[in-house]
Design a protein around this motif. Structure first.
Motif, PDB file in Angstrom:
ATOM      1  N   PHE A 208       7.432 -18.106  11.212  1.00  0.00           N
ATOM      2  CA  PHE A 208       6.811 -17.545  12.403  1.00  0.00           C
ATOM      3  C   PHE A 208       7.449 -16.223  12.816  1.00  0.00           C
ATOM      4  O   PHE A 208       6.752 -15.297  13.233  1.00  0.00           O
ATOM      5  CB  PHE A 208       6.904 -18.556  13.548  1.00  0.00           C
ATOM      6  N   VAL A 209       8.774 -16.135  12.711  1.00  0.00           N
ATOM      7  CA  VAL A 209       9.486 -14.955  13.200  1.00  0.00           C
ATOM      8  C   VAL A 209      10.506 -14.506  12.163  1.00  0.00           C
ATOM      9  O   VAL A 209      10.960 -15.300  11.336  1.00  0.00           O
ATOM     10  CB  VAL A 209      10.162 -15.259  14.564  1.00  0.00           C
ATOM     11  N   ASP A 210      10.862 -13.239  12.197  1.00  0.00           N
ATOM     12  CA  ASP A 210      11.799 -12.699  11.210  1.00  0.00           C
ATOM     13  C   ASP A 210      13.205 -13.244  11.371  1.00  0.00           C
ATOM     14  O   ASP A 210      13.891 -13.540  10.399  1.00  0.00           O
ATOM     15  CB  ASP A 210      11.819 -11.164  11.284  1.00  0.00           C
ATOM     16  N   PRO A 266      18.259  -4.670   3.697  1.00  0.00           N
ATOM     17  CA  PRO A 266      17.197  -4.571   2.688  1.00  0.00           C
ATOM     18  C   PRO A 266      16.319  -5.809   2.598  1.00  0.00           C
ATOM     19  O   PRO A 266      15.114  -5.706   2.363  1.00  0.00           O
ATOM     20  CB  PRO A 266      17.981  -4.332   1.400  1.00  0.00           C
ATOM     21  N   THR A 267      16.905  -7.001   2.783  1.00  0.00           N
ATOM     22  CA  THR A 267      16.097  -8.218   2.696  1.00  0.00           C
ATOM     23  C   THR A 267      15.071  -8.293   3.822  1.00  0.00           C
ATOM     24  O   THR A 267      13.989  -8.861   3.649  1.00  0.00           O
ATOM     25  CB  THR A 267      16.994  -9.463   2.744  1.00  0.00           C
ATOM     26  N   GLY A 271      11.062  -8.471   3.545  1.00  0.00           N
ATOM     27  CA  GLY A 271      10.268  -9.449   4.282  1.00  0.00           C
ATOM     28  C   GLY A 271       9.007  -8.848   4.860  1.00  0.00           C
ATOM     29  O   GLY A 271       7.944  -9.470   4.854  1.00  0.00           O
ATOM     30  N   PHE A 272       9.103  -7.606   5.359  1.00  0.00           N
ATOM     31  CA  PHE A 272       7.907  -6.902   5.816  1.00  0.00           C
ATOM     32  C   PHE A 272       6.940  -6.693   4.653  1.00  0.00           C
ATOM     33  O   PHE A 272       5.746  -6.982   4.754  1.00  0.00           O
ATOM     34  CB  PHE A 272       8.291  -5.536   6.397  1.00  0.00           C
ATOM     35  N   ALA A 273       7.470  -6.163   3.562  1.00  0.00           N
ATOM     36  CA  ALA A 273       6.628  -5.807   2.416  1.00  0.00           C
ATOM     37  C   ALA A 273       5.933  -7.019   1.820  1.00  0.00           C
ATOM     38  O   ALA A 273       4.799  -6.924   1.329  1.00  0.00           O
ATOM     39  CB  ALA A 273       7.480  -5.105   1.349  1.00  0.00           C
ATOM     40  N   ASN A 274       6.593  -8.182   1.859  1.00  0.00           N
ATOM     41  CA  ASN A 274       6.061  -9.382   1.221  1.00  0.00           C
ATOM     42  C   ASN A 274       5.436 -10.363   2.211  1.00  0.00           C
ATOM     43  O   ASN A 274       5.133 -11.507   1.834  1.00  0.00           O
ATOM     44  CB  ASN A 274       7.178 -10.080   0.443  1.00  0.00           C
ATOM     45  N   ALA A 275       5.222  -9.922   3.459  1.00  0.00           N
ATOM     46  CA  ALA A 275       4.565 -10.746   4.486  1.00  0.00           C
ATOM     47  C   ALA A 275       5.229 -12.109   4.628  1.00  0.00           C
ATOM     48  O   ALA A 275       4.580 -13.155   4.623  1.00  0.00           O
ATOM     49  CB  ALA A 275       3.080 -10.909   4.163  1.00  0.00           C
ATOM     50  N   LYS A 276       6.549 -12.109   4.809  1.00  0.00           N
ATOM     51  CA  LYS A 276       7.310 -13.345   4.890  1.00  0.00           C
ATOM     52  C   LYS A 276       7.390 -13.917   6.304  1.00  0.00           C
ATOM     53  O   LYS A 276       7.834 -15.052   6.488  1.00  0.00           O
ATOM     54  CB  LYS A 276       8.730 -13.121   4.358  1.00  0.00           C
ATOM     55  N   PHE A 277       6.990 -13.142   7.303  1.00  0.00           N
ATOM     56  CA  PHE A 277       7.025 -13.646   8.675  1.00  0.00           C
ATOM     57  C   PHE A 277       5.824 -13.112   9.440  1.00  0.00           C
ATOM     58  O   PHE A 277       5.274 -12.060   9.110  1.00  0.00           O
ATOM     59  CB  PHE A 277       8.332 -13.282   9.378  1.00  0.00           C
ATOM     60  N   ILE A 290       7.454  -0.680  11.010  1.00  0.00           N
ATOM     61  CA  ILE A 290       6.570  -1.651  10.377  1.00  0.00           C
ATOM     62  C   ILE A 290       5.646  -0.968   9.376  1.00  0.00           C
ATOM     63  O   ILE A 290       5.452  -1.441   8.252  1.00  0.00           O
ATOM     64  CB  ILE A 290       5.745  -2.404  11.444  1.00  0.00           C
ATOM     65  N   GLN A 291       5.069   0.155   9.783  1.00  0.00           N
ATOM     66  CA  GLN A 291       4.157   0.865   8.886  1.00  0.00           C
ATOM     67  C   GLN A 291       4.872   1.314   7.614  1.00  0.00           C
ATOM     68  O   GLN A 291       4.342   1.192   6.511  1.00  0.00           O
ATOM     69  CB  GLN A 291       3.576   2.086   9.605  1.00  0.00           C
ATOM     70  N   GLU A 292       6.081   1.833   7.796  1.00  0.00           N
ATOM     71  CA  GLU A 292       6.809   2.360   6.641  1.00  0.00           C
ATOM     72  C   GLU A 292       7.252   1.258   5.695  1.00  0.00           C
ATOM     73  O   GLU A 292       7.160   1.403   4.474  1.00  0.00           O
ATOM     74  CB  GLU A 292       8.025   3.157   7.116  1.00  0.00           C
ATOM     75  N   LYS A 293       7.723   0.131   6.246  1.00  0.00           N
ATOM     76  CA  LYS A 293       8.294  -0.921   5.408  1.00  0.00           C
ATOM     77  C   LYS A 293       7.242  -1.892   4.864  1.00  0.00           C
ATOM     78  O   LYS A 293       7.426  -2.456   3.781  1.00  0.00           O
ATOM     79  CB  LYS A 293       9.358  -1.702   6.189  1.00  0.00           C
ATOM     80  N   THR A 294       6.159  -2.092   5.596  1.00  0.00           N
ATOM     81  CA  THR A 294       5.114  -2.987   5.093  1.00  0.00           C
ATOM     82  C   THR A 294       4.205  -2.281   4.099  1.00  0.00           C
ATOM     83  O   THR A 294       3.783  -2.863   3.107  1.00  0.00           O
ATOM     84  CB  THR A 294       4.269  -3.549   6.255  1.00  0.00           C
ATOM     85  N   GLY A 295       3.895  -1.024   4.367  1.00  0.00           N
ATOM     86  CA  GLY A 295       3.073  -0.265   3.447  1.00  0.00           C
ATOM     87  C   GLY A 295       1.593  -0.533   3.581  1.00  0.00           C
ATOM     88  O   GLY A 295       1.127  -1.161   4.545  1.00  0.00           O
ATOM     89  N   ALA A 296       0.837  -0.088   2.592  1.00  0.00           N
ATOM     90  CA  ALA A 296      -0.623  -0.147   2.649  1.00  0.00           C
ATOM     91  C   ALA A 296      -1.156  -1.566   2.791  1.00  0.00           C
ATOM     92  O   ALA A 296      -2.215  -1.786   3.389  1.00  0.00           O
ATOM     93  CB  ALA A 296      -1.213   0.506   1.403  1.00  0.00           C
TER      94      ALA A 296
END
Length: 437
Positions: A208-210, A266-267, A271-277, A290-296
């Motif tokens: 649910f949360v990071d 880095p982890t 987590g942002f990039a891989n939609a872990k939370f 968020i925009q930079e680390k999650t990406g397109a």
């Protein structure tokens, strides 16, 4: 960005190594960009920042260089403030390797003002600076008792909650931002309860949360009683704001809803990039992160809602170290970067909320940023929060105390399975070490 530190013993060792390194570099380099004009006759201004401040991302450096053909700007970024700030202190003490313009995080500003004020230029006397341009409380935070302003406000951190509507939908939760804001309005426990519901049908591999620390910081952002009282005395042990934030973080840490990530490591980025939370506390500056680390892959999947209570987490100032080689040019740049027109462009790029209230009525996020957050009314959400941010007191070691609690106390409970009592004991020990008690 934003609230981080090192223990004194480690800081001394780090400072010694850094001072030696900067001295060696200063002595060996024949074309040090921070100390001299480049071969083409341009003056290079080094800007020291941490995290994603947004000045470069908004194109401000390019714009300034075009209107000032004799200037070249180089941004020196360190990801975490706990690495950036000790280095800044070392540079100020040694006078070597200083950036021409230096960013200062709000949780460090009291210490810088009280102990390093003499090492900065007085920006209140700079051409083009008007006190009324900035929020009164922001101006006061960057000003010494004798009236010397060592830092001009860049952004503040009105704090919302960002969430992934795709993960909420898969977990059977509401996805409408207004419905969610109403569901947890006024009570962080309701947010935690929603997390428990999420975990019952959580998509595989998600939480649910990071982190519990994220919840601690978000709750603490709205606290009026923090780590110090008006006299400058530490009150972190009895502070009701600290207690409320700790209790909320412990509910998350002892439950199963946290991804147990350390923020700004880095982890966490992965987590942002891989939609872990599915959720993260979202001060205005976090939107760009968020925009930079999650990406397109995150475009249109992230959304934003008002948090249970209004609060401010983070914010930055720009100062000009007196040991810099280009103080005149650096001062002109710092003043220009912190004007409403420029800060509005940073907001448009990534929603970092300006310290200049005259910009508020005309703030518009870029179409790309608005689309990234599912067309959320970003300006209204952050603007409404900013109008109701409580007045707070920052102390000399505010950042260090906060980081002792989150990176020692909370993490020991969350990652090592310690009890809340053991975690708080470890945090207290660290705090006393930091304070030299």
């Amino acid at each position: 960005m934003r609230t981080t530190y090192r223990r004194p013993g480690r800081l001394v060792a780090f400072a010694a190594v850094t001072a030696l390194a900067t001295s060696l570099l200063a002595g060996c380099s024949s074309d040090d960009e921070g100390d001299s004009a480049s071969s083409d006759g341009k003056v290079t201004l080094n800007v020291g920042t941490f995290g994603v401040l947004g000045l470069k991302q908004a194109g401000l450096y390019d714009e300034y260089e075009k209107s000032h053909p004799n200037i070249k700007i180089k941004e020196n970024v360190i990801e975490r403030n706990d690495a950036y700030y000790p280095k800044l202190l070392t540079q100020l003490q040694s006078g070597a390797g200083v950036n021409d313009v230096a960013a200062i995080e709000v949780s460090n500003i009291t210490e810088v003002v009280q102990t390093q004020g003499a090492k900065f230029e007085d920006l209140s006397k700079a051409e083009g600076v008007n006190k009324s341009t900035y929020l009164d409380w922001k101006w006061d935070q960057g000003t010494t008792d004798d009236g010397k302003t060592i830092g001009l406000g860049v952004d503040i951190g009105p704090t919302a909650l960002c969430y992934r509507k795709d993960l909420f939908k898969k977990a059977g939760l509401p996805t409408d931002r207004e419905e969610l804001a109403k569901a947890w309005s006024g009570d962080w426990d309701k947010y935690v309860e929603l997390g428990e519901k999420y975990m019952k049908k959580a998509p595989d591999g998600t939480k649910f949360v990071d982190s519990a620390s994220s919840v601690y910081n978000a709750v603490f952002a709205g606290a009026t009683e923090r780590y110090y009282d008006k006299s400058g005395k530490e009150i972190y042990e009895k502070s009701q704001g600290r207690k409320d934030a700790w209790d909320a973080a412990m509910k998350v840490a002892k439950g199963d809803m946290s991804a147990k990530l350390k923020q700004f490591d880095p982890t966490w980025d992965q987590g942002f990039a891989n939609a872990k939370f599915a959720t993260v506390a979202c001060p205005a500056w976090m939107a760009g992160y968020i925009q930079e680390k999650t990406g397109a892959s995150g475009k249109g999947q992230w959304d934003m809602a008002k948090a249970p209570k209004e609060g401010n987490w983070g914010g930055t100032f720009l100062g000009v170290p007196s040991a810099g080689k280009h103080k005149k040019e650096a001062t002109e740049l710092a003043v220009w970067l912190t004007q409403p027109e420029q800060l509005s462009k940073v907001f448009a790029k990534q929603a970092s909320f300006p310290s200049t209230p005259s910009a508020y009525d005309s703030l518009k996020p870029s179409p790309a940023t608005k689309a990234y957050f599912n067309n959320a009314p970003i300006t209204k959400i952050y603007g409404d929060i900013a109008k109701n941010i409580p007045s707070v007191i920052y102390g000399l070691k505010d950042a260090q105390i906060g980081q002792s609690i989150t990176d020692i106390g909370v993490l020991q409970v969350e990652q090592q399975g310690k009890s809340p009592a053991e975690g708080w004991e470890a945090a207290q020990k660290e705090i006393k070490d930091v304070l030299g008690q």
